[in-house]
Design an enzyme around this catalytic site. Structure first.
Site, short mmCIF file in Angstrom:
data_model
loop_
_atom_site.label_atom_id
_atom_site.label_comp_id
_atom_site.label_asym_id
_atom_site.label_seq_id
_atom_site.Cartn_x
_atom_site.Cartn_y
_atom_site.Cartn_z
N TYR A 38 32.45 -4.59 42.37
CA TYR A 38 31.81 -5.69 43.09
C TYR A 38 30.42 -5.26 43.58
O TYR A 38 29.43 -6.00 43.41
CB TYR A 38 32.68 -6.12 44.27
CG TYR A 38 32.06 -7.21 45.12
CD1 TYR A 38 32.09 -8.53 44.69
CD2 TYR A 38 31.46 -6.91 46.33
CE1 TYR A 38 31.51 -9.54 45.45
CE2 TYR A 38 30.88 -7.90 47.10
CZ TYR A 38 30.91 -9.22 46.66
OH TYR A 38 30.34 -10.20 47.41
N LYS A 77 26.67 -6.78 42.56
CA LYS A 77 25.70 -7.31 43.54
C LYS A 77 24.35 -6.61 43.43
O LYS A 77 23.30 -7.23 43.62
CB LYS A 77 26.28 -7.17 44.96
CG LYS A 77 27.51 -8.03 45.22
CD LYS A 77 27.17 -9.52 45.25
CE LYS A 77 27.70 -10.30 44.11
NZ LYS A 77 27.35 -11.74 44.17
#
Length: 231
Positions: free
Chosen positions: A116, A120
């Site tokens: 994750y 990002k």
């Protein structure tokens, strides 16, 4: 139906499927002559692998949006001035992108969380490189950290972790409408064009963490992403 606005139109798009992204873009370009604003907003934090063989967070949060943006870019140019807003996160601070292993889940006990964070960081770098490449057009781009928002992002969290996360989200996080404000600000505020490629929070334009300012990494990510999605 909920908005009561007949100008809102739903079109199916599954970012975990590059085939779906291409089908959506084809349908959109055939049916909609104008495109002035693209908000790449979807995000997942679950582990797993997509039908295309990439890690789920990296494909949904970055690769799918990258392909979608590229397929719609000519329409954005022809309708300029236009904007691309990419919903990133302060979690990019822990991102560790390696151009030679893009799309593969990182090793380790916290693989899904690292995945994750990597996605990002990819969001921040995508905005930076897109702005560089479009500087002679009327397309501008912004990466946005909307704050910590109580959405369904944690629905795939491990069962043992949910009793800790969910009360925290209800107590401390913004609701979705509050979290949308900085995104909408980047989408609609006059005069942001000189800040294309920058990273925004609710305090305005901010410096991203050092990996998010690495132009060489941004270029390598772009070229690697082109290769992975078949461009």
């Amino acid at each position: 139906q909920e908005t009561g606005n007949e100008e809102v139109r739903f079109m199916h798009l599954d970012l975990a499927s590059l085939r779906s992204v291409r089908a959506f873009a084809s349908t959109f370009l055939r049916e909609e002559p104008h495109l002035h604003l693209l908000i790449n907003n979807a995000g997942v934090s679950a582990g797993g692998t997509t039908e295309d063989g990439f890690s789920l967070p990296f494909q949904v949060n970055h690769l799918g949006h990258f392909l979608l943006t590229q397929l719609l870019l000519e329409r954005l140019r022809s309708c300029g001035p236009s904007r691309v807003v990419i919903v990133a996160s302060s979690a990019h601070c822990a991102g560790r992108l390696r151009p030679d292993s893009l799309g593969r889940p990182p090793p380790g006990l916290f693989s899904a969380f690292q995945d994750y964070c990597d996605s990002k960081l990819a969001n921040v770098l995508h905005a930076r490189e897109l702005a560089t490449r479009e500087q002679d057009t009327q397309v501008t781009c912004y990466a946005v950290h909307p704050g910590f928002v109580n959405t369904a992002l944690f629905r795939h969290a491990p069962l043992w972790l949910k009793p800790l996360l969910l009360p925290l989200a209800w107590l401390l996080f913004l609701d979705a409408s509050e979290g949308a404000q900085v995104v909408l600000d980047c989408a609609t505020r006059d005069g942001l064009e000189p800040l294309s490629g920058r990273y925004f929070t609710d305090s305005g334009p901010q410096q991203p963490w050092p990996p998010g300012r690495d132009d060489r990494l941004a270029r390598a990510l772009w070229e690697g992403s082109e290769r992975l999605v078949g461009l």
